[in-house]
Write a protein that holds these residues in place. Structure first.
Motif, mmCIF file in Angstrom:
data_model
loop_
_atom_site.group_PDB
_atom_site.id
_atom_site.type_symbol
_atom_site.label_atom_id
_atom_site.label_comp_id
_atom_site.label_asym_id
_atom_site.label_seq_id
_atom_site.Cartn_x
_atom_site.Cartn_y
_atom_site.Cartn_z
ATOM 1 N N HIS A 20 27.196 42.092 45.418
ATOM 2 C CA HIS A 20 27.519 43.524 45.318
ATOM 3 C C HIS A 20 28.639 43.701 44.302
ATOM 4 O O HIS A 20 29.502 42.837 44.134
ATOM 5 N N ALA A 21 28.590 44.852 43.615
ATOM 6 C CA ALA A 21 29.561 45.120 42.557
ATOM 7 C C ALA A 21 30.867 45.691 43.095
ATOM 8 O O ALA A 21 31.920 45.529 42.485
ATOM 9 N N ARG A 22 30.820 46.384 44.234
ATOM 10 C CA ARG A 22 32.009 46.986 44.849
ATOM 11 C C ARG A 22 32.068 46.618 46.314
ATOM 12 O O ARG A 22 31.046 46.265 46.934
ATOM 13 N N SER A 23 33.284 46.702 46.881
ATOM 14 C CA SER A 23 33.465 46.488 48.317
ATOM 15 C C SER A 23 34.152 47.721 48.895
ATOM 16 O O SER A 23 35.318 47.699 49.288
ATOM 17 N N THR A 24 33.413 48.816 48.909
ATOM 18 C CA THR A 24 33.937 50.060 49.457
ATOM 19 C C THR A 24 33.208 50.395 50.737
ATOM 20 O O THR A 24 32.232 49.738 51.117
ATOM 21 N N ILE A 25 33.655 51.446 51.395
ATOM 22 C CA ILE A 25 33.084 51.817 52.682
ATOM 23 C C ILE A 25 31.627 52.249 52.562
ATOM 24 O O ILE A 25 30.882 52.256 53.537
ATOM 25 N N THR A 26 31.201 52.610 51.353
ATOM 26 C CA THR A 26 29.811 53.034 51.147
ATOM 27 C C THR A 26 28.928 51.906 50.599
ATOM 28 O O THR A 26 27.769 52.135 50.271
ATOM 29 N N THR A 27 29.481 50.683 50.489
ATOM 30 C CA THR A 27 28.694 49.553 49.976
ATOM 31 C C THR A 27 27.731 49.066 51.057
ATOM 32 O O THR A 27 28.164 48.576 52.110
ATOM 33 N N PRO A 28 26.419 49.179 50.841
ATOM 34 C CA PRO A 28 25.461 48.827 51.903
ATOM 35 C C PRO A 28 25.380 47.321 52.163
ATOM 36 O O PRO A 28 24.971 46.910 53.261
ATOM 37 N N GLU A 29 25.719 46.494 51.202
ATOM 38 C CA GLU A 29 25.581 45.049 51.375
ATOM 39 C C GLU A 29 26.584 44.464 52.375
ATOM 40 O O GLU A 29 26.347 43.387 52.943
ATOM 41 N N LEU A 30 27.695 45.136 52.587
ATOM 42 C CA LEU A 30 28.702 44.611 53.509
ATOM 43 C C LEU A 30 28.294 44.876 54.949
ATOM 44 O O LEU A 30 27.891 46.000 55.293
ATOM 45 N N PRO A 31 28.388 43.866 55.820
ATOM 46 C CA PRO A 31 27.960 44.054 57.218
ATOM 47 C C PRO A 31 28.925 44.969 57.970
ATOM 48 O O PRO A 31 30.090 45.123 57.599
ATOM 49 N N LEU A 32 28.434 45.548 59.052
ATOM 50 C CA LEU A 32 29.254 46.462 59.861
ATOM 51 C C LEU A 32 30.500 45.768 60.406
ATOM 52 O O LEU A 32 31.585 46.355 60.461
ATOM 53 N N ILE A 33 30.357 44.493 60.781
ATOM 54 C CA ILE A 33 31.474 43.767 61.364
ATOM 55 C C ILE A 33 32.632 43.648 60.380
ATOM 56 O O ILE A 33 33.808 43.553 60.773
ATOM 57 N N TYR A 34 32.340 43.657 59.096
ATOM 58 C CA TYR A 34 33.390 43.566 58.072
ATOM 59 C C TYR A 34 34.378 44.726 58.232
ATOM 60 O O TYR A 34 35.597 44.527 58.266
ATOM 61 N N TRP A 35 33.842 45.944 58.341
ATOM 62 C CA TRP A 35 34.705 47.114 58.438
ATOM 63 C C TRP A 35 35.316 47.243 59.829
ATOM 64 O O TRP A 35 36.493 47.623 59.960
ATOM 65 N N THR A 56 37.757 38.382 56.679
ATOM 66 C CA THR A 56 37.416 39.414 55.694
ATOM 67 C C THR A 56 36.881 38.777 54.411
ATOM 68 O O THR A 56 35.848 39.190 53.868
ATOM 69 N N ILE A 57 37.595 37.775 53.921
ATOM 70 C CA ILE A 57 37.177 37.112 52.679
ATOM 71 C C ILE A 57 35.830 36.406 52.873
ATOM 72 O O ILE A 57 34.928 36.492 52.017
ATOM 73 N N TRP A 58 35.677 35.736 54.019
ATOM 74 C CA TRP A 58 34.418 35.008 54.272
ATOM 75 C C TRP A 58 33.239 35.968 54.365
ATOM 76 O O TRP A 58 32.165 35.712 53.795
ATOM 77 N N LEU A 59 33.398 37.066 55.096
ATOM 78 C CA LEU A 59 32.308 38.033 55.242
ATOM 79 C C LEU A 59 31.955 38.669 53.898
ATOM 80 O O LEU A 59 30.781 38.948 53.629
ATOM 81 N N ASN A 60 32.963 38.900 53.066
ATOM 82 C CA ASN A 60 32.709 39.495 51.756
ATOM 83 C C ASN A 60 31.928 38.533 50.869
ATOM 84 O O ASN A 60 30.965 38.932 50.194
ATOM 85 N N LEU A 61 32.335 37.264 50.876
ATOM 86 C CA LEU A 61 31.662 36.280 50.034
ATOM 87 C C LEU A 61 30.270 35.939 50.562
ATOM 88 O O LEU A 61 29.362 35.601 49.781
ATOM 89 N N ALA A 62 30.085 36.031 51.874
ATOM 90 C CA ALA A 62 28.790 35.687 52.474
ATOM 91 C C ALA A 62 27.775 36.821 52.366
ATOM 92 O O ALA A 62 26.572 36.605 52.573
#
Length: 380
Positions: A118-133, A108-114
């Motif tokens: 992005h300013a937020r890490s919410t379910i609507t944040t487009p920058e986070l990959p699908l695999i993260y959630w 989780t931490i690695w995917l977020n940093l990679a």
């Protein structure tokens, strides 16, 4: 629109955690589930917008706060599963839990940093990959799914009572948790905004069930304590009337009827036990102030009245106790020969209390005064 349901659930969970804290401190077997409940309450609180806003102003990095919440949720899911396995004695299956949770947190931490900045890490944040959630929700779903299976399995095997119901309610709460993770997964796959509208009510129901599951084991104790207070309240007038004629019998100050109830459970139990003993001692002393003929007359008088056969002895005892108390307060001398007091109606404390409650009921009614008038007329 349905946010109030989630708020009610969260308040219920915090209240349950606070109310069960003393029991968790006294009983080690109740600590795991209580600790897990506290973690869920804390984690859910961290997801409330006012809390996020306050933390954001203090920390200044909303993305760090969001990431911390996700890590906290993973830890909570792992701890809750651990608590469930410990509660049912399946510790030997825990060895995979820690590495699985650690791997999920690290990924989780690695995917977020990679991900892209992005300013937020919410379910609507487009920058986070699908695999993260999917990774987060998958871990929560597996943990809650195992909890549901374990609770249902052991809930069926547990004996009747609050343990079975508590396991089933807790399992049901985890089932609603599973529905939440499926709903979140469906959203990240489809991006249908309507799905998010079901989150608050489902979360609220999950939290209410969670609160109920940890409060239920305390209901037996609460019912017992309430029953003791009712018994103390009902026996107090009888005790007060008898011991006022023999004041040296009381082991402590008389106090007040209401004050005796407004104390701890242990103090109520101790006071009730003393009340029963002092009522019995008072009966033994007062027995010397009536003759066997008076006791026989009380029994005949009770038998001639509309009293059920099961209550005849209690009614008779109430009558001659009233007569004995009057004789004692009038200055009569005790009889030189004392017979045994009538049977208290059983050999256990519970049976004795039930008998004394019947005596107290008749003693507070018109029967003793009627007997006094009737017996005085016969003797005269």
């Amino acid at each position: 629109m349905n946010d109030w349901i989630e708020a009610v659930g969260l308040i219920s969970l915090w209240l349950a955690a606070i109310l069960r804290a003393p029991a968790a401190a006294r009983h080690p077997c109740q600590r795991p589930l209580w600790l897990g409940t506290c973690l869920i309450a804390v984690t859910t609180t961290l997801y409330q917008e006012p809390v996020i806003g306050t933390l954001g102003r203090l920390v200044g990095d909303f993305n760090l706060i969001d990431l911390s919440r996700h890590v906290s949720h993973t830890v909570t899911a792992a701890v809750m599963l651990y608590c469930v396995l410990v509660a049912v004695g399946r510790q030997r299956h825990i060895w995979l839990l820690t590495p699985a949770a650690a791997a999920t947190i690290a990924a989780t931490i690695w995917l977020n940093l990679a991900a892209a900045p992005h300013a937020r890490s919410t379910i609507t944040t487009p920058e986070l990959p699908l695999i993260y959630w999917l990774l987060c929700f998958g871990f929560y779903l597996v943990a809650d799914g195992i909890s549901v299976a374990v609770c249902w399995h052991y809930g069926r095997r547990a004996g009747p009572g609050t343990l079975r119901q508590s396991l089933r309610i807790f399992g049901l709460s985890r089932l609603f948790g599973c529905l939440l993770w499926i709903l979140f997964s469906a959203y990240v796959l489809t991006r249908h905004a309507k799905l998010l509208g079901y989150i608050p009510p489902l979360t609220g129901i999950e939290l209410v069930l969670q609160a109920g599951s940890i409060l239920l084991p305390g209901t037996d104790s609460a019912r017992h304590n309430l029953a003791q207070r009712r018994t103390l309240w009902a026996l107090w007038p009888l005790w007060q009337s008898l011991t006022s004629a023999i004041p040296n019998l009381t082991s402590q100050g008389r106090g007040s009827r209401l004050g005796a109830l407004a104390t701890t459970n242990a103090a109520v139990h101790s006071r009730l036990y003393r009340l029963v003993i002092e009522i019995r001692d008072a009966g033994l002393v007062l027995r010397a102030y009536v003759t066997p003929a008076t006791i026989a007359a009380a029994q005949q008088f009770a038998a001639a009245r509309p009293v059920s056969p099961a209550d005849l002895e209690a009614a008779a005892v109430a009558c001659w106790l009233h007569a004995a108390r009057q004789a004692k307060r009038a200055g009569s001398s005790p009889q030189p020969t004392v017979c045994e007091i009538s049977s208290p109606g059983g050999n256990t404390l519970r049976e004795e209390i039930e008998f004394l409650l019947s005596v107290a009921r008749f003693y507070a009614g018109p029967l003793p005064a009627q007997f006094a008038t009737h017996h005085a007329a016969e003797v005269g």
